[in-house]
Design a protein around this motif. Structure first.
Motif, PDB file in Angstrom:
ATOM      1  N   ARG A 198       6.535  12.184 -12.192  1.00 56.00           N
ATOM      2  CA  ARG A 198       6.907  13.507 -11.683  1.00 56.00           C
ATOM      3  C   ARG A 198       8.369  13.559 -11.236  1.00 56.00           C
ATOM      4  O   ARG A 198       8.932  14.643 -11.125  1.00 56.00           O
ATOM      5  CB  ARG A 198       6.004  13.898 -10.527  1.00 56.00           C
ATOM      6  N   LYS A 235       3.756   5.490  -5.767  1.00 57.62           N
ATOM      7  CA  LYS A 235       3.578   5.439  -7.220  1.00 57.62           C
ATOM      8  C   LYS A 235       2.540   6.456  -7.676  1.00 57.62           C
ATOM      9  O   LYS A 235       2.773   7.204  -8.629  1.00 57.62           O
ATOM     10  CB  LYS A 235       3.150   4.032  -7.639  1.00 57.62           C
ATOM     11  N   ASN A 236       1.395   6.492  -6.988  1.00 57.30           N
ATOM     12  CA  ASN A 236       0.320   7.407  -7.376  1.00 57.30           C
ATOM     13  C   ASN A 236       0.732   8.872  -7.269  1.00 57.30           C
ATOM     14  O   ASN A 236       0.319   9.697  -8.084  1.00 57.30           O
ATOM     15  CB  ASN A 236      -0.927   7.152  -6.536  1.00 57.30           C
ATOM     16  N   VAL A 237       1.533   9.190  -6.284  1.00 58.70           N
ATOM     17  CA  VAL A 237       1.923  10.581  -6.066  1.00 58.70           C
ATOM     18  C   VAL A 237       3.105  10.990  -6.942  1.00 58.70           C
ATOM     19  O   VAL A 237       3.119  12.080  -7.506  1.00 58.70           O
ATOM     20  CB  VAL A 237       2.252  10.825  -4.568  1.00 58.70           C
ATOM     21  N   LYS A 249       0.835  -1.207   0.000  1.00 61.83           N
ATOM     22  CA  LYS A 249       0.000   0.000   0.000  1.00 61.83           C
ATOM     23  C   LYS A 249       0.872   1.259   0.000  1.00 61.83           C
ATOM     24  O   LYS A 249       0.546   2.246  -0.663  1.00 61.83           O
ATOM     25  CB  LYS A 249      -0.944  -0.014   1.195  1.00 61.83           C
ATOM     26  N   LYS A 250       1.971   1.213   0.750  1.00 57.71           N
ATOM     27  CA  LYS A 250       2.883   2.363   0.766  1.00 57.71           C
ATOM     28  C   LYS A 250       3.474   2.601  -0.616  1.00 57.71           C
ATOM     29  O   LYS A 250       3.530   3.734  -1.091  1.00 57.71           O
ATOM     30  CB  LYS A 250       4.009   2.128   1.785  1.00 57.71           C
ATOM     31  N   LYS A 251       3.893   1.537  -1.263  1.00 52.73           N
ATOM     32  CA  LYS A 251       4.467   1.667  -2.599  1.00 52.73           C
ATOM     33  C   LYS A 251       3.433   2.152  -3.603  1.00 52.73           C
ATOM     34  O   LYS A 251       3.746   2.934  -4.512  1.00 52.73           O
ATOM     35  CB  LYS A 251       5.088   0.347  -3.035  1.00 52.73           C
ATOM     36  N   ASN A 252       2.200   1.740  -3.438  1.00 52.44           N
ATOM     37  CA  ASN A 252       1.126   2.215  -4.302  1.00 52.44           C
ATOM     38  C   ASN A 252       0.908   3.715  -4.095  1.00 52.44           C
ATOM     39  O   ASN A 252       0.702   4.450  -5.076  1.00 52.44           O
ATOM     40  CB  ASN A 252      -0.151   1.418  -4.043  1.00 52.44           C
ATOM     41  N   LEU A 253       0.939   4.158  -2.845  1.00 50.62           N
ATOM     42  CA  LEU A 253       0.819   5.595  -2.560  1.00 50.62           C
ATOM     43  C   LEU A 253       1.963   6.364  -3.231  1.00 50.62           C
ATOM     44  O   LEU A 253       1.733   7.395  -3.869  1.00 50.62           O
ATOM     45  CB  LEU A 253       0.854   5.853  -1.053  1.00 50.62           C
ATOM     46  N   GLU A 257       4.978   8.956  -9.523  1.00 46.77           N
ATOM     47  CA  GLU A 257       5.299   8.395 -10.835  1.00 46.77           C
ATOM     48  C   GLU A 257       5.033   9.430 -11.928  1.00 46.77           C
ATOM     49  O   GLU A 257       4.000  10.077 -11.969  1.00 46.77           O
ATOM     50  CB  GLU A 257       4.477   7.134 -11.104  1.00 46.77           C
ATOM     51  N   TYR A 310      10.973   3.325  -3.095  1.00 47.40           N
ATOM     52  CA  TYR A 310      10.486   1.949  -2.957  1.00 47.40           C
ATOM     53  C   TYR A 310      11.406   1.121  -2.061  1.00 47.40           C
ATOM     54  O   TYR A 310      10.943   0.359  -1.212  1.00 47.40           O
ATOM     55  CB  TYR A 310      10.375   1.266  -4.319  1.00 47.40           C
TER      56      TYR A 310
END
Length: 118
Positions: free
Chosen positions: A68, A62-64, A56-60, A66, A78
């Motif tokens: 940029r 990535k969403n913020v 979940k942390k890595k997904n956060l 990636e 990561y």
């Protein structure tokens, strides 16, 4: 152990940046990430919360970030997430900057003078 963790990761980041010839870019990105972490305390709190899964942390992250920031900076985030070291981010960045200054021949110090120095 905690005292040397930031040095190990700071050195690894610096070495990778030198090898990739992206020291300037990675330094600017890591400083901007640090500012985001300081401003967005809830976001940073989630990333450093041990009860939140690494996935979940890595997904956060990535969403913020990636698209940029460079893939190298994102990959480093990561790795810190995987190792549970995001809470050391500020100290890691300080070590990175110290190593860069040292490589360029700069050092921080205190000057004592009997007369005012301009």
């Amino acid at each position: 152990m905690e005292l040397t963790v930031y040095k190990v990761y700071g050195q690894a980041l610096y070495d990778a940046a030198v090898e990739l010839e992206k020291v300037d870019e990675i330094e600017k990105e890591t400083e901007q990430i640090s500012i985001i972490f300081q401003r967005e305390k809830e976001f940073y709190g989630l990333l450093t919360d041990p009860s939140l899964s690494v996935a979940k942390k890595k997904n956060l992250l990535k969403n913020v970030f990636e698209g940029r920031i460079s893939t190298e900076s994102l990959s480093f985030l990561y790795i810190l997430s995987d190792k549970g070291r995001l809470h050391n981010y500020k100290d890691i960045l300080k070590e990175f900057v110290r190593l860069r200054k040292e490589a360029e021949g700069f050092a921080d110090g205190i000057v004592y003078s009997a007369k005012p120095v301009n």
